[in-house]
Design a protein around this motif. Structure first.
Motif, PDB file in Angstrom:
ATOM      1  N   THR A  90      35.395  14.185 121.537  1.00  0.00           N
ATOM      2  CA  THR A  90      34.889  14.810 122.759  1.00  0.00           C
ATOM      3  C   THR A  90      34.699  16.304 122.577  1.00  0.00           C
ATOM      4  OG1 THR A  90      36.044  13.133 124.081  1.00  0.00           O
ATOM      5  CG2 THR A  90      35.306  15.128 125.218  1.00  0.00           C
ATOM      6  N   ALA A  91      35.646  16.952 121.901  1.00  0.00           N
ATOM      7  CA  ALA A  91      35.534  18.391 121.669  1.00  0.00           C
ATOM      8  C   ALA A  91      34.304  18.724 120.832  1.00  0.00           C
ATOM      9  CB  ALA A  91      36.796  18.901 120.978  1.00  0.00           C
ATOM     10  N   ILE A  92      34.038  17.919 119.818  1.00  0.00           N
ATOM     11  CA  ILE A  92      32.851  18.141 118.986  1.00  0.00           C
ATOM     12  C   ILE A  92      31.581  17.968 119.812  1.00  0.00           C
ATOM     13  CG2 ILE A  92      31.532  17.226 117.041  1.00  0.00           C
ATOM     14  CD1 ILE A  92      34.196  16.570 115.692  1.00  0.00           C
ATOM     15  N   GLN A  93      31.564  16.941 120.653  1.00  0.00           N
ATOM     16  CA  GLN A  93      30.393  16.716 121.498  1.00  0.00           C
ATOM     17  C   GLN A  93      30.186  17.864 122.477  1.00  0.00           C
ATOM     18  OE1 GLN A  93      28.258  14.236 121.055  1.00  0.00           O
ATOM     19  NE2 GLN A  93      26.935  14.981 122.708  1.00  0.00           N
ATOM     20  N   LEU A  94      31.266  18.355 123.053  1.00  0.00           N
ATOM     21  CA  LEU A  94      31.160  19.476 123.993  1.00  0.00           C
ATOM     22  C   LEU A  94      30.682  20.741 123.289  1.00  0.00           C
ATOM     23  CD1 LEU A  94      34.442  19.026 126.091  1.00  0.00           C
ATOM     24  CD2 LEU A  94      32.102  18.576 126.843  1.00  0.00           C
ATOM     25  N   ALA A  95      31.149  20.947 122.063  1.00  0.00           N
ATOM     26  CA  ALA A  95      30.792  22.165 121.337  1.00  0.00           C
ATOM     27  C   ALA A  95      29.347  22.148 120.864  1.00  0.00           C
ATOM     28  CB  ALA A  95      31.725  22.357 120.149  1.00  0.00           C
ATOM     29  N   THR A  96      28.772  20.982 120.690  1.00  0.00           N
ATOM     30  CA  THR A  96      27.417  20.890 120.131  1.00  0.00           C
ATOM     31  C   THR A  96      26.351  20.565 121.170  1.00  0.00           C
ATOM     32  OG1 THR A  96      27.824  18.553 119.574  1.00  0.00           O
ATOM     33  CG2 THR A  96      28.259  20.196 117.868  1.00  0.00           C
ATOM     34  N   SER A  97      26.747  20.310 122.413  1.00  0.00           N
ATOM     35  CA  SER A  97      25.776  19.910 123.433  1.00  0.00           C
ATOM     36  C   SER A  97      26.032  20.669 124.733  1.00  0.00           C
ATOM     37  CB  SER A  97      25.852  18.395 123.677  1.00  0.00           C
ATOM     38  OG  SER A  97      25.040  18.021 124.763  1.00  0.00           O
ATOM     39  N   ARG A  98      25.055  21.450 125.150  1.00  0.00           N
ATOM     40  CA  ARG A  98      25.168  22.159 126.419  1.00  0.00           C
ATOM     41  C   ARG A  98      25.182  21.177 127.593  1.00  0.00           C
ATOM     42  NH1 ARG A  98      24.052  27.415 127.686  1.00  0.00           N
ATOM     43  NH2 ARG A  98      23.118  27.704 125.606  1.00  0.00           N
ATOM     44  N   ASP A 148      38.179  24.881 122.148  1.00  0.00           N
ATOM     45  CA  ASP A 148      38.310  26.340 122.085  1.00  0.00           C
ATOM     46  C   ASP A 148      38.161  26.843 120.653  1.00  0.00           C
ATOM     47  OD1 ASP A 148      38.657  26.526 124.794  1.00  0.00           O
ATOM     48  OD2 ASP A 148      40.852  26.602 124.705  1.00  0.00           O
ATOM     49  N   GLY A 149      38.760  26.115 119.701  1.00  0.00           N
ATOM     50  CA  GLY A 149      38.626  26.528 118.311  1.00  0.00           C
ATOM     51  C   GLY A 149      37.192  26.439 117.815  1.00  0.00           C
ATOM     52  N   LEU A 150      36.487  25.391 118.213  1.00  0.00           N
ATOM     53  CA  LEU A 150      35.092  25.230 117.793  1.00  0.00           C
ATOM     54  C   LEU A 150      34.188  26.308 118.375  1.00  0.00           C
ATOM     55  CD1 LEU A 150      34.752  21.353 118.140  1.00  0.00           C
ATOM     56  CD2 LEU A 150      34.749  22.649 116.009  1.00  0.00           C
ATOM     57  N   MET A 151      34.521  26.771 119.565  1.00  0.00           N
ATOM     58  CA  MET A 151      33.696  27.792 120.214  1.00  0.00           C
ATOM     59  C   MET A 151      34.054  29.210 119.785  1.00  0.00           C
ATOM     60  SD  MET A 151      31.617  25.965 121.898  1.00  0.00           S
ATOM     61  CE  MET A 151      30.799  27.190 122.931  1.00  0.00           C
ATOM     62  N   ARG A 152      35.102  29.351 118.985  1.00  0.00           N
ATOM     63  CA  ARG A 152      35.540  30.678 118.554  1.00  0.00           C
ATOM     64  C   ARG A 152      35.401  30.856 117.049  1.00  0.00           C
ATOM     65  NH1 ARG A 152      41.071  31.453 122.194  1.00  0.00           N
ATOM     66  NH2 ARG A 152      40.036  31.400 124.240  1.00  0.00           N
TER      67      ARG A 152
END
Length: 254
Positions: free
Chosen positions: A74-82, A136-140
Motif C-alpha cells: 500500500t505504501a508503494i502504491q501511495l508513493a507512486t500514484s497521486r 513517509d520514507g518513500l516520500m523523503r
C-alpha cells in the motif's frame, strides 16, 4: 552481559517493587498475587500456558506477515500514484478513528471463532503503522539521489526499486518494529471477543474463576512473547539495513 545488564536490573527492580507492594499493602492473593506465587503458578501450569502461547504465536506471526506485506504494498502504491493518495489515504486515516473493540465482534461474526478472526485483528492493528512509516520514507528520498537519477535518465521503475525503496528501508524497519509490538495486542483482543484457545482466552478464563495468579502468569508470558518478537524483528531489520549500507558503500567505491 553488559548489553543486557540494564534490562536485568530493571526487571529485578520491578519485581522487588511488586513484592514490596504486596507485602506492605496486605492485599488478598486473589486481588494482587505476589511474584513468587505467579512464578509457582506458571511452573505448575506450564504445559497449559505453552499450548495457549503457541496458538497466540501462530496468530501473531501470520498477522504480522500479512499486515507487513499489505502495508508495504500500500505504501508503494501511495508513493507512486497521486490518485491513490487522494482516494486511499483519507480512508486509512478514517479507519484509525474506529475503536478496535468495535471491529472485533464484527470480524468474529464474519470469520468465526477460529484462527482467521484473530489474524484479521492483528493485521488491522499493524497495517497502518507499517503503511505510514514506509510511505513517509518513500516520500523523503534525498533530492540529490533523485536529481542524479533524472540526469542519468533512469526510468520511474528503476528509481523506485533502486533508489526510493532502499532509501526508505530504515522507515520500514521502524514500522515493522512497531508492528511486532502491536500484533500480539490485536490477536489477544480477538481472543477476548471469541475464542477457545490462546493467551487472551486463558486470561478471561482465569479471571472468571478468580485465579488472578494464572491471569498474571498468562499476561507475563504475553509480555515475554512480545519482547522476543520485537527483538527478532529488530535484529532482522538491523541486519537488512547493514547489508544495504554495505552494498551502497561498495557501489560508491566502484
Amino acid at each position: 552481559m553488559t548489553r543486557y545488564l540494564p534490562a536485568l536490573i530493571a526487571t529485578v527492580f520491578a519485581v522487588t517493587v511488586w513484592q514490596a507492594i504486596v507485602s506492605l499493602s496486605g492485599l488478598p492473593k486473589f486481588i494482587l498475587p505476589g511474584p513468587a506465587l505467579v512464578a509457582e503458578t506458571w511452573w505448575t501450569n506450564r504445559a497449559v500456558i505453552a499450548e495457549h502461547t503457541w496458538i497466540t504465536f501462530i496468530e501473531v506471526m501470520i498477522g504480522l506477515v500479512i499486515g507487513a506485506l499489505l502495508g508495504a504494498l500500500t505504501a508503494i502504491q501511495l508513493a507512486t500514484s497521486r490518485l491513490a493518495r487522494m482516494l486511499v489515504q483519507p480512508m486509512l486515516v478514517f479507519t484509525q478513528a474506529l475503536p478496535v473493540f468495535a471491529l472485533a465482534p464484527i470480524l468474529t461474526l464474519w470469520l468465526g471463532y477460529g484462527l482467521w478472526s484473530k489474524v484479521a485483528m492483528a493485521v488491522l492493528i499493524i497495517y497502518f503503522p507499517v503503511t505510514s512509516s514506509f510511505f513517509d520514507g518513500l516520500m523523503r528520498t534525498p533530492p540529490g539521489y533523485l536529481d542524479l537519477a533524472k540526469t542519468m535518465q533512469a526510468t520511474p521503475r528503476s528509481v523506485l526499486w533502486k533508489i526510493r525503496i532502499p532509501s526508505a528501508l530504515p522507515s520500514l524497519a521502524s514500522g515493522l518494529r512497531l508492528a511486532a509490538v502491536y500484533a500480539p495486542i490485536g490477536a489477544v483482543i480477538g481472543e477476548w471477543v471469541g475464542a477457545s484457545k490462546g493467551l487472551g482466552y486463558l486470561m478471561l478464563l482465569a479471571n472468571g474463576r478468580a485465579k488472578t495468579d494464572l491471569m498474571f502468569a498468562a499476561m507475563l508470558t504475553l509480555g515475554v512473547l512480545s519482547i522476543l518478537l520485537h527483538w527478532a524483528v529488530r535484529t532482522a531489520t538491523v541486519r537488512l539495513e547493514e547489508s544495504h549500507s554495505g552494498r551502497s558503500r561498495m557501489a560508491n567505491k566502484l
